[in-house]
Design a protein around this motif. Sequence first.
Motif, PDB file in Angstrom:
ATOM      1  N   TYR A   6     -47.946  18.866  58.966  1.00  9.84           N
ATOM      2  CA  TYR A   6     -49.285  18.888  58.518  1.00  9.84           C
ATOM      3  C   TYR A   6     -49.349  17.761  57.740  1.00  9.84           C
ATOM      4  CZ  TYR A   6     -52.768  20.539  55.085  1.00  9.84           C
ATOM      5  OH  TYR A   6     -53.865  20.594  54.530  1.00  9.84           O
ATOM      6  N   PHE A   7     -50.559  17.105  58.152  1.00  9.78           N
ATOM      7  CA  PHE A   7     -50.838  15.820  57.488  1.00  9.78           C
ATOM      8  C   PHE A   7     -52.346  15.858  57.272  1.00  9.78           C
ATOM      9  CE2 PHE A   7     -47.187  14.313  59.912  1.00  9.78           C
ATOM     10  CZ  PHE A   7     -46.518  13.721  58.798  1.00  9.78           C
ATOM     11  N   PRO A   8     -52.874  16.432  55.944  1.00  2.00           N
ATOM     12  CA  PRO A   8     -54.292  16.390  55.731  1.00  2.00           C
ATOM     13  C   PRO A   8     -55.104  15.185  55.964  1.00  2.00           C
ATOM     14  CG  PRO A   8     -53.005  16.389  53.672  1.00  2.00           C
ATOM     15  CD  PRO A   8     -52.001  16.375  54.774  1.00  2.00           C
ATOM     16  N   LYS A   9     -56.420  15.328  56.508  1.00  9.15           N
ATOM     17  CA  LYS A   9     -57.124  14.240  56.691  1.00  9.15           C
ATOM     18  C   LYS A   9     -57.958  13.679  55.432  1.00  9.15           C
ATOM     19  CE  LYS A   9     -58.132  15.737  61.506  1.00  9.15           C
ATOM     20  NZ  LYS A   9     -59.014  16.356  62.531  1.00  9.15           N
ATOM     21  N   ASP A  10     -58.400  14.424  54.643  1.00  9.62           N
ATOM     22  CA  ASP A  10     -58.952  14.286  53.467  1.00  9.62           C
ATOM     23  C   ASP A  10     -58.262  13.783  52.172  1.00  9.62           C
ATOM     24  OD1 ASP A  10     -57.745  16.718  52.923  1.00  9.62           O
ATOM     25  OD2 ASP A  10     -59.757  17.557  52.116  1.00  9.62           O
ATOM     26  N   ARG A  11     -56.900  13.713  52.190  1.00  9.32           N
ATOM     27  CA  ARG A  11     -56.147  12.996  50.971  1.00  9.32           C
ATOM     28  C   ARG A  11     -54.825  12.557  51.702  1.00  9.32           C
ATOM     29  NH1 ARG A  11     -55.658  18.630  51.052  1.00  9.32           N
ATOM     30  NH2 ARG A  11     -53.710  19.387  51.029  1.00  9.32           N
ATOM     31  N   PRO A  12     -54.482  11.674  50.652  1.00 10.32           N
ATOM     32  CA  PRO A  12     -53.132  11.010  50.933  1.00 10.32           C
ATOM     33  C   PRO A  12     -51.950  11.946  51.264  1.00 10.32           C
ATOM     34  CG  PRO A  12     -53.977   9.859  49.285  1.00 10.32           C
ATOM     35  CD  PRO A  12     -54.761  11.268  49.367  1.00 10.32           C
ATOM     36  N   SER A  13     -51.029  11.635  52.315  1.00 14.36           N
ATOM     37  CA  SER A  13     -49.854  12.482  52.364  1.00 14.36           C
ATOM     38  C   SER A  13     -48.601  11.195  52.741  1.00 14.36           C
ATOM     39  CB  SER A  13     -49.995  13.409  53.574  1.00 14.36           C
ATOM     40  OG  SER A  13     -50.431  13.024  54.745  1.00 14.36           O
ATOM     41  N   MET A  14     -47.513  12.041  52.798  1.00 12.13           N
ATOM     42  CA  MET A  14     -46.230  11.082  53.300  1.00 12.13           C
ATOM     43  C   MET A  14     -45.473  11.675  54.189  1.00 12.13           C
ATOM     44  SD  MET A  14     -43.804   9.443  50.256  1.00 12.13           S
ATOM     45  CE  MET A  14     -42.551  10.751  50.393  1.00 12.13           C
ATOM     46  N   SER A  15     -44.922  10.746  54.974  1.00 15.40           N
ATOM     47  CA  SER A  15     -43.622  11.492  55.954  1.00 15.40           C
ATOM     48  C   SER A  15     -42.367  11.711  55.073  1.00 15.40           C
ATOM     49  CB  SER A  15     -43.370  10.148  56.759  1.00 15.40           C
ATOM     50  OG  SER A  15     -42.616   9.054  56.416  1.00 15.40           O
ATOM     51  N   ARG A  16     -41.527  12.256  55.722  1.00 14.53           N
ATOM     52  CA  ARG A  16     -40.180  12.510  55.358  1.00 14.53           C
ATOM     53  C   ARG A  16     -39.718  10.932  55.036  1.00 14.53           C
ATOM     54  NH1 ARG A  16     -35.767  16.390  57.690  1.00 14.53           N
ATOM     55  NH2 ARG A  16     -34.055  16.305  55.735  1.00 14.53           N
ATOM     56  N   MET A  17     -38.817  10.741  53.849  1.00 19.52           N
ATOM     57  CA  MET A  17     -37.991   9.657  54.075  1.00 19.52           C
ATOM     58  C   MET A  17     -36.827   9.432  54.700  1.00 19.52           C
ATOM     59  SD  MET A  17     -36.877   7.545  50.309  1.00 19.52           S
ATOM     60  CE  MET A  17     -35.442   8.521  49.935  1.00 19.52           C
ATOM     61  N   LEU A  18     -36.496   8.607  55.512  1.00 18.77           N
ATOM     62  CA  LEU A  18     -35.319   8.375  56.098  1.00 18.77           C
ATOM     63  C   LEU A  18     -34.488   7.135  55.298  1.00 18.77           C
ATOM     64  CD1 LEU A  18     -36.344   7.921  59.832  1.00 18.77           C
ATOM     65  CD2 LEU A  18     -35.364   9.797  58.663  1.00 18.77           C
ATOM     66  N   LEU A  19     -33.150   7.247  55.469  1.00 22.46           N
ATOM     67  CA  LEU A  19     -32.227   6.196  55.201  1.00 22.46           C
ATOM     68  C   LEU A  19     -31.999   5.650  56.368  1.00 22.46           C
ATOM     69  CD1 LEU A  19     -29.913   7.835  52.701  1.00 22.46           C
ATOM     70  CD2 LEU A  19     -31.643   6.408  51.988  1.00 22.46           C
ATOM     71  N   ILE A  20     -32.144   4.066  56.385  1.00 19.05           N
ATOM     72  CA  ILE A  20     -31.947   3.036  57.606  1.00 19.05           C
ATOM     73  C   ILE A  20     -30.611   2.426  57.287  1.00 19.05           C
ATOM     74  CG2 ILE A  20     -32.785   1.167  58.827  1.00 19.05           C
ATOM     75  CD1 ILE A  20     -34.405   3.994  59.246  1.00 19.05           C
ATOM     76  N   SER A  21     -29.797   2.571  58.156  1.00 24.67           N
ATOM     77  CA  SER A  21     -28.235   1.989  58.027  1.00 24.67           C
ATOM     78  C   SER A  21     -28.476   0.553  58.448  1.00 24.67           C
ATOM     79  CB  SER A  21     -27.340   2.617  58.724  1.00 24.67           C
ATOM     80  OG  SER A  21     -27.546   2.648  60.235  1.00 24.67           O
ATOM     81  N   LYS A  22     -29.056   0.257  59.376  1.00 23.17           N
ATOM     82  CA  LYS A  22     -29.240  -1.047  60.049  1.00 23.17           C
ATOM     83  C   LYS A  22     -30.888  -1.283  60.523  1.00 23.17           C
ATOM     84  CE  LYS A  22     -27.314  -4.165  63.664  1.00 23.17           C
ATOM     85  NZ  LYS A  22     -26.303  -4.294  64.755  1.00 23.17           N
ATOM     86  N   ALA A  23     -31.289  -2.469  60.145  1.00 26.03           N
ATOM     87  CA  ALA A  23     -32.688  -3.028  60.590  1.00 26.03           C
ATOM     88  C   ALA A  23     -32.568  -4.179  61.069  1.00 26.03           C
ATOM     89  CB  ALA A  23     -33.805  -2.773  59.555  1.00 26.03           C
TER      90      ALA A  23
END
Length: 204
Positions: free
Chosen positions: A130-147
């Motif tokens: 669920y990502f509403p179109k009319d207001r801000p939303s956020m994905s789930r946060m991931l931890l990145i071990s290597k980029a």
Amino acid sequence: MMALMGSAQEKNLSALFDYAVFNLPENDKPYVETYLDINAWSLNFVKESEGQYRATVEVTIVVRQNDTVAYLKKYNLHSPYTSSPEATNFTFFDMQRFALGAGIYDLELTISDKASQQSPAVINEKLVVYFPKDRPSMSRMLLISKASKTVEENVLSRGGYDMVPYISSFVPAEQKVLNPYFEIYNLDKELGNDNYLVYLYVEQ
């Protein structure tokens, strides 16, 4: 993060599983990423050509909405080759990405060692897209071990970088850096079209 363990017979199939939901707001196309990290020592390695050994895990992902199957994938996941069936002190990683419309789903993951008679390991999770179109939303946060900068586009590529998710709840001393990653959508609905910066502060 969810741990998967097989039966007590033979070797115990051991793995970590997690997932995240993202969005492509310009196309309004949400998608799911699944992350599976398997402990090689929990598998049975089979001798193949030229004296090399490899394990194979059968993976099935089923996503249902009520009585309807919204997504289904069954595939074999192969470990790296080893020179000995005892040289298995490592893990290997798999990531899948698939589109899903907005809604509430039941995700079922099943994994089994192809060289074992033990029962498959199964996990069930509720999946909310669920990502509403009319207001801000956020994905789930991931931890990145290597980029690292992407040289050739692959499933780990995002925004010009290859990002390897860290899905364990245990952080060893040798893991010096874990970078948080998340996406924010529709900030213009709250802040307008002006330029802006987003700061993240993490206290240790």
